[in-house]
Design an enzyme around this catalytic site. Structure first.
Site: not given
Ligand SMILES: *Cc1c(COP(=O)(O)O)cnc(C)c1O
Length: 386
Positions: A41, A262
Site C-alpha cells: 500500500k 529562511y
C-alpha cells in the site's frame, strides 16, 4: 517499465531490489511453511508500487496487499497476476471494478456484505476476506456479530470466502499484554468457526506479529515494515533497501556571523563553507528536520543547517572541500558511513514508514537488482524528453 533515464534531475531515490527479494526469502525461512502476503500500500511504503510488486512476485510472495481499489487496478494494469487483497473499505460504485480486476476485498460488517451483494452483477462471484475486530478498533466485525455476517455470506453463493483475518494494534514490541490478548481472542474465534471454511486462509500477523508472536502466524503473515527492513529486528532478518541521494548544486564561502536560509535559524560561528543541495520538503525531505539532520559527503557526516526550503537546503562543511556535482547521501550508505531512516524518524518524532511514504514523484527512482538496473519515474519526468 521504462528503461530510459529520467530527464536530468539532480536528486533521486535508489531501491535495492536484490536485497528486497532476499528480505522476502529470509522472512519465508523465518516463518517456515506459512504463506507470505506483501503489503504494498501507499506506493509500496514509498518504494514504488509496480517494481516492488514485480520483485515480490519473482521472490515467490503468495499474496500482495493494497489499501484501496485504485492501487489494485494499477497493479493489474501493469500485468501483475498474483492474488491481491485490499485491506481498506469498499464502496458501492467500486464493486464492478473489484470483480473486473479480480481483486479480493475486505468484508468488515454485515452492512458491507449487503452493499456488495446488491452491487454485484448477477452471475459474478467475488473473493472476500472477512475482517474480525479483536482490538484495533479500526474496521472489522465484532466477534458477537460475526455469526450473522457469516450466515449472510453463506446464503449468497456468489461470495467466495478466501480468508479470515484480524489486525494487531500493539505488536511492534515483544511481550505486549494486549497483543497477546488479541492473538488469544482471534485464536478462540477461529476455533469456534471450527473448520467451517477449510479453504479460507487465516491471517493475523503484521511485522511485529511475525517477529515477536509466533502464535499469530496462522496460515499467512502480512509484514510491511519488516519486508522493507524497518523494524528493530535484532535477528537481522531483513535490511533496508531505500536510499535518497542528490548532487551538490552550489558552493560558497561564508563569513562568521551570517544567518543561513529562511528565518536565519542558523548562524555561522566562524568563516566556513556552505553547500546547497537541490532537494527539500517539496520532495519529502521534511522541514521538521531543519538543523537536526546530517548528510554524507565524501564518506563524512555533516550537519544540515538553516531551515529546509521547499526545493533546497544547506550543509555546513566547515573547512572541508566539496564540489558542485558531488554526491550527497540523505538516507543510505556512503563508504563506511550510513544515515538511517530510523535516525531521521527519531529526529522528526515520527516512524520510518511515514517518512518513506512522504517521498514523492518529483524524485525519479533508480532500481537495481543482481543484473538489471532501471529508472522509474512518474508524472513530471515522463512528460519530459531529452
Ligand atoms: C499496513 C498493514 C499491515 C502491515 O503492517 P506493518 O506494521 O507495516 O507490518 C498488515 N495488515 C494490515 C491490515 C495493514 O493495514
Amino acid at each position: 517499465m521504462k528503461n530510459n533515464t529520467p530527464y536530468a534531475h539532480p536528486a533521486w531515490i535508489e531501491v535495492d531490489l536484490a536485497q528486497f527479494k532476499k528480505n522476502i526469502l529470509n522472512i519465508r525461512k523465518f516463518i517456515k511453511n506459512k504463506k507470505i502476503c506483501v503489503p504494498i500500500k501507499a506506493n509500496a511504503y514509498g518504494h514504488g508500487l509496480i517494481p516492488i510488486a514485480k520483485a515480490a512476485e519473482q521472490a515467490g510472495a503468495d499474496y500482495l496487499a493494497v489499501s484501496c481499489l485504485q492501487e489494485g487496478v494499477l497493479l493489474r494494469q501493469a500485468g501483475i497476476q498474483h492474488p491481491i487483497l485490499a485491506f481498506g473499505p469498499v464502496y458501492k460504485d467500486q464493486v464492478d471494478d473489484f470483480v473486473k480486476y479480480n481483486l479480493e476485498l475486505t468484508i468488515s460488517s454485515l452492512a458491507k456484505a449487503k452493499l456488495v451483494s446488491q452491487a454485484l452483477p448477477k452471475n459474478h462471484k467475488i473473493k472476500v476476506h472477512v475482517e474480525i475486530e479483536t482490538g484495533m478498533q479500526r474496521t472489522g466485525v465484532r466477534t458477537d456479530s460475526a455469526r450473522q455476517l457469516f450466515g449472510f455470506l453463506d446464503s449468497d453463493k456468489r461470495f467466495i470466502i478466501n480468508g479470515i483475518y484480524s489486525h494487531l494494534a500493539t505488536a511492534d514490541q515483544a511481550n505486549n499484554r494486549f497483543a497477546q490478548k488479541q492473538v488469544a481472542s482471534f485464536t478462540q474465534f477461529i476455533k469456534e468457526i471450527n473448520n467451517r471454511y477449510p479453504d479460507a486462509i487465516i491471517h493475523l500477523a503484521n511485522s511485529g506479529g511475525v517477529l515477536y508472536y509466533p502464535e499469530s502466524h496462522f496460515d499467512m503473515v502480512r509484514p510491511g515494515k519488516l519486508v522493507f527492513g524497518y523494524i528493530d529486528d535484532q535477528q537481522k532478518i531483513t535490511q533496508p533497501i531505500f536510499s535518497v541521494k542528490a548532487k551538490i548544486a552550489y558552493f560558497k564561502v561564508v563569513q562568521a556571523g551570517e544567518g543561513i536560509s529562511y528565518g536565519h535559524t542558523y548562524e555561522t560561528k566562524k568563516n566556513t563553507r556552505i553547500i546547497t543541495v537541490p532537494i527539500g520538503y517539496g520532495d519529502g525531505y521534511r522541514r521538521v528536520l531543519s538543523n537536526r539532520a546530517e548528510v554524507l559527503i565524501n564518506n563524512k557526516r555533516y550537519p544540515q543547517v538553516g531551515t529546509i526550503c521547499m526545493d533546497q537546503f544547506m550543509v555546513d562543511i566547515g573547512e572541508d572541500s566539496a564540489y558542485v556535482g558531488d554526491e550527497v547521501v540523505l538516507i543510505g550508505k556512503q563508504g563506511d558511513q550510513e544515515i538511517t531512516l530510523p535516525e531521521l524518524a527519531e529526529k522528526s518524532s515520527t516512524i520510518s514508514s511515514e517518512l518513506l511514504c512522504g517521498f514523492n514523484d518529483r524524485l525519479p527512482r533508480y532500481y537495481h537488482d543482481q543484473d538489471t538496473q532501471f529508472w522509474e519515474f512518474d508524472s513530471l519526468n515522463s512528460r519530459l524528453s531529452h
